[in-house]
Design an enzyme around this catalytic site. Sequence first.
Site, mmCIF file in Angstrom:
data_model
loop_
_atom_site.group_PDB
_atom_site.id
_atom_site.type_symbol
_atom_site.label_atom_id
_atom_site.label_comp_id
_atom_site.label_asym_id
_atom_site.label_seq_id
_atom_site.Cartn_x
_atom_site.Cartn_y
_atom_site.Cartn_z
ATOM 1 N N THR A 175 0.842 -1.203 0.000
ATOM 2 C CA THR A 175 0.000 0.000 0.000
ATOM 3 C C THR A 175 0.877 1.254 0.000
ATOM 4 O OG1 THR A 175 -1.517 -1.258 1.421
ATOM 5 C CG2 THR A 175 -1.976 1.077 1.158
ATOM 6 N N ARG A 179 8.061 -2.423 2.509
ATOM 7 C CA ARG A 179 8.164 -2.383 3.970
ATOM 8 C C ARG A 179 8.499 -3.777 4.486
ATOM 9 N NH1 ARG A 179 3.330 0.804 6.894
ATOM 10 N NH2 ARG A 179 3.878 2.431 5.403
ATOM 11 N N SER A 184 6.467 4.276 8.213
ATOM 12 C CA SER A 184 5.313 4.991 8.754
ATOM 13 C C SER A 184 5.131 4.776 10.256
ATOM 14 C CB SER A 184 4.081 4.582 7.968
ATOM 15 O OG SER A 184 3.014 5.416 8.277
ATOM 16 N N HIS A 185 4.015 4.214 10.644
ATOM 17 C CA HIS A 185 3.668 4.053 12.066
ATOM 18 C C HIS A 185 4.129 2.712 12.625
ATOM 19 C CE1 HIS A 185 0.809 2.454 9.314
ATOM 20 N NE2 HIS A 185 0.412 1.602 10.228
ATOM 21 N N LYS A 209 9.973 4.280 0.340
ATOM 22 C CA LYS A 209 8.860 4.745 -0.482
ATOM 23 C C LYS A 209 9.428 5.550 -1.652
ATOM 24 C CE LYS A 209 6.447 6.989 2.695
ATOM 25 N NZ LYS A 209 5.226 7.648 3.213
ATOM 26 N N ASP A 211 2.285 10.427 13.274
ATOM 27 C CA ASP A 211 2.958 9.127 13.249
ATOM 28 C C ASP A 211 4.439 9.266 12.891
ATOM 29 O OD1 ASP A 211 2.761 9.736 10.552
ATOM 30 O OD2 ASP A 211 2.513 7.641 9.973
ATOM 31 N N ASP A 238 6.418 9.073 10.274
ATOM 32 C CA ASP A 238 6.905 9.916 9.179
ATOM 33 C C ASP A 238 6.070 11.176 8.991
ATOM 34 O OD1 ASP A 238 4.780 8.346 8.340
ATOM 35 O OD2 ASP A 238 5.402 8.409 6.244
ATOM 36 N N ASP A 241 2.851 11.795 8.370
ATOM 37 C CA ASP A 241 1.718 11.999 7.464
ATOM 38 C C ASP A 241 0.368 11.728 8.116
ATOM 39 O OD1 ASP A 241 2.119 9.278 7.515
ATOM 40 O OD2 ASP A 241 2.219 9.015 5.336
ATOM 41 N N ARG A 242 0.366 11.028 9.247
ATOM 42 C CA ARG A 242 -0.914 10.760 9.904
ATOM 43 C C ARG A 242 -1.165 11.727 11.052
ATOM 44 N NH1 ARG A 242 -2.128 4.340 10.351
ATOM 45 N NH2 ARG A 242 -1.692 3.879 8.164
ATOM 46 N N THR A 288 -8.188 2.079 -0.938
ATOM 47 C CA THR A 288 -7.283 2.422 0.160
ATOM 48 C C THR A 288 -5.882 2.728 -0.353
ATOM 49 O OG1 THR A 288 -8.513 1.091 1.728
ATOM 50 C CG2 THR A 288 -6.201 1.478 2.233
ATOM 51 N N GLU A 345 -8.446 9.557 4.598
ATOM 52 C CA GLU A 345 -8.702 8.152 4.858
ATOM 53 C C GLU A 345 -9.037 7.971 6.323
ATOM 54 O OE1 GLU A 345 -6.346 5.140 2.487
ATOM 55 O OE2 GLU A 345 -4.783 6.573 2.996
ATOM 56 N N GLU A 346 -9.752 6.890 6.607
ATOM 57 C CA GLU A 346 -10.132 6.606 7.993
ATOM 58 C C GLU A 346 -8.924 6.315 8.878
ATOM 59 O OE1 GLU A 346 -9.415 3.325 8.994
ATOM 60 O OE2 GLU A 346 -8.748 2.982 6.933
ATOM 61 N N SER A 347 -7.796 5.971 8.234
ATOM 62 C CA SER A 347 -6.602 5.554 8.960
ATOM 63 C C SER A 347 -5.766 6.757 9.397
ATOM 64 C CB SER A 347 -5.784 4.621 8.080
ATOM 65 O OG SER A 347 -5.562 5.221 6.809
ATOM 66 N N LYS A 376 -0.534 12.594 2.462
ATOM 67 C CA LYS A 376 -1.307 13.086 3.586
ATOM 68 C C LYS A 376 -0.358 13.822 4.518
ATOM 69 C CE LYS A 376 -1.164 8.429 5.472
ATOM 70 N NZ LYS A 376 -1.588 7.208 4.830
ATOM 71 N N ARG A 434 -8.926 -6.333 8.245
ATOM 72 C CA ARG A 434 -9.560 -5.127 8.759
ATOM 73 C C ARG A 434 -11.060 -5.201 8.503
ATOM 74 N NH1 ARG A 434 -5.025 -2.447 9.882
ATOM 75 N NH2 ARG A 434 -3.443 -2.004 8.308
HETATM 76 C C1 G1P Z 1 -2.905 1.333 5.863
HETATM 77 C C2 G1P Z 1 -4.176 2.155 5.886
HETATM 78 C C3 G1P Z 1 -4.283 2.978 4.626
HETATM 79 C C4 G1P Z 1 -3.031 3.846 4.458
HETATM 80 C C5 G1P Z 1 -1.791 2.972 4.527
HETATM 81 C C6 G1P Z 1 -0.522 3.794 4.496
HETATM 82 O O1 G1P Z 1 -2.927 0.446 4.778
HETATM 83 O O2 G1P Z 1 -5.315 1.333 6.038
HETATM 84 O O3 G1P Z 1 -5.440 3.773 4.682
HETATM 85 O O4 G1P Z 1 -3.057 4.520 3.243
HETATM 86 O O5 G1P Z 1 -1.797 2.195 5.724
HETATM 87 O O6 G1P Z 1 -0.442 4.686 5.559
HETATM 88 P P1 G1P Z 1 -3.345 -1.104 4.897
HETATM 89 O O7 G1P Z 1 -2.465 -1.706 5.964
HETATM 90 O O8 G1P Z 1 -4.778 -1.113 5.355
HETATM 91 O O9 G1P Z 1 -3.155 -1.666 3.531
HETATM 92 ZN ZN ZN Z 2 2.896 7.489 7.969
#
Ligand code: G1P
Ligand code: ZN
Length: 553
Positions: A28, A32, A123-124, A136, A287, A289, A291-292, A354, A373-375, A386, A506
């Site tokens: 996504t 990683r 990321s997180h 990335k 988070d 990096d 972006d969240r 997503t 996004e909801e995340s 983001k 999820r």
């Molecule tokens: C998750 C989040 C998605 C976000 C991505 C990167 O991806 O659900 O919204 O864009 O991290 O931060 P997922 O693990 O669900 O594929």
């Molecule tokens: Zn991030």
Amino acid sequence: MPSDFTAKADMNALTIATRPFPDQRPGTSGLRKKVAVFRQPHYLENFIQSVFDTLALPPDGTLVLGGDGRYYNQEALPVILKMAAANGIGRALVGRDGILSTPAASCVIRQYGAHAGIILSASHNPGGPQGDFGVKVNGANGGPAPAMLTEAIYARSRALPTYRILDAPDVALDKLGPSTLDGMTVEVIDPVADYAQLMESLFDFEALRALFRSGFRLCFDAMHAVTGPYAEEILERRLGAPAGSVIRGEPRPDFGGAPPDPNLVHAHELVRIMRAPDAPDFGAACDGDGDRNMILGRNFFVTPSDSLALLAANATVAPGYAAGLKGVARSMPTSRAVDRVAQALGIPCYETPTGWKFFGNLLDADKITLCGEESFGTGSNHAREKDGLWAVLFWLNILAARRQPMEALVRAHWRTYGRHFYTRHDYEGLDPVAARCLMKQLRERLGRLPGQAIDNRRVRASDDFQYTDPVDGSVASGQGLRLLFEDGARIVFRLSGTGTAGATLRLYLEAFEPDPARQGQDTQQALAGLIGVAQEVSQLRQRTGRAAPSVVT
Ligand code: G1P
Ligand code: ZN
């Protein structure tokens, strides 16, 4: 090494034999993996060479390079720079000490007209020697590389015979300014300055300074990750928030031992502060990096889906958005709260799969101004990623203009538009075979449900979400199983594309409540019926052995 080694281009470039790696398909959000995986001989180099081969930058091309400061950044940065030089890249712009938040990297790519960017982050996800690392790749628009490109990188990574790297000492990254690495210019830039200036152009900094002068209090949790230096500069130095408003501001390679994931579980210190009797007016966390974002009021949590809706509804108070919004977009599993705002504003609302990369074309084509996004991800046309701190500043701008406590503002929004109760249940670390099997069976079962009544709701439709990009016509299928009810409720099932251990299922649950008298319920209670349906129809317990989710947000 002779001191004049930089004098002749390519003099020290080596060609090294590598072996094919089968597992370098970006997910996504980039490639990683566990640090241990990246540590295998030639692993990082194999991927980076595949990136350079695929991007094929022009000889005078500019590459932006930075990361979230996590463990393995310091090892990877010099390798990537030496490979960039050996591959004939003209110029590299690198954040001081290798630091660049994801949104800042996006801004820098756009501002300097760079051809591409490489951001070192997972990321997180947890950091440290046992944690995760990631790479990335971003394009010239500042956004994540589209699937076509990442698939080409993946194909290349499985067939690459050799990679090129310079035999040279490491470049110092702690001092601003240019130096040369063989024929390549390495320009170390202030990671915060350009970004802070962009924020100043979007938001009413004078109103924000007045807000803090009036005694408004904020707590920003940088989670020992990349946003610390950004938040201290912008919130404390430029806007005058009292010193100490930023907590855990010092970036650390292991994020202080906890995952830099801004949710109610991992930002527990912030949550405790925001629940105390003397809580500040506003709380936020970003988070790893940057972006969240998570947004909190006094003893009050704003869901990311609601946050997007409120930003859209109030956008014009911020100078950068005073002209109004072209349109908005949300990822499919994100609640439909923003759809109602778009309808009221008479602007289009797009539903994408997503992942941030799907917003890129809509932003480039000027079809949307805000997206989310909801995340815990929200952003706008100011960047192609983001942006956590941007969302914080946007909220502050709205609070400064509306002069209402956050909770009152959100409740008033619900009264006007209705409330979308929303939760996500994650089942982490599942056996990947069992998880895929569950999805396969579920796909078949869902097909039989339309027209049936379950839990006092009638099923309107079910499908596997597919998206056709309105700009380039590309199709993304298999993006999540949906169960849609006639009263607007939804259940969505999808497998995560960012995990590094096992599979994560999820479950996204949403129900619409127009009646203000019923909008005060607890979210999990309001959605209990739907949660039961989701578990039952997917046979979750039988197939995974799990009675409860690992994380609820
Ligand atoms: C998750 C989040 C998605 C976000 C991505 C990167 O991806 O659900 O919204 O864009 O991290 O931060 P997922 O693990 O669900 O594929
Ligand atoms: Zn991030």
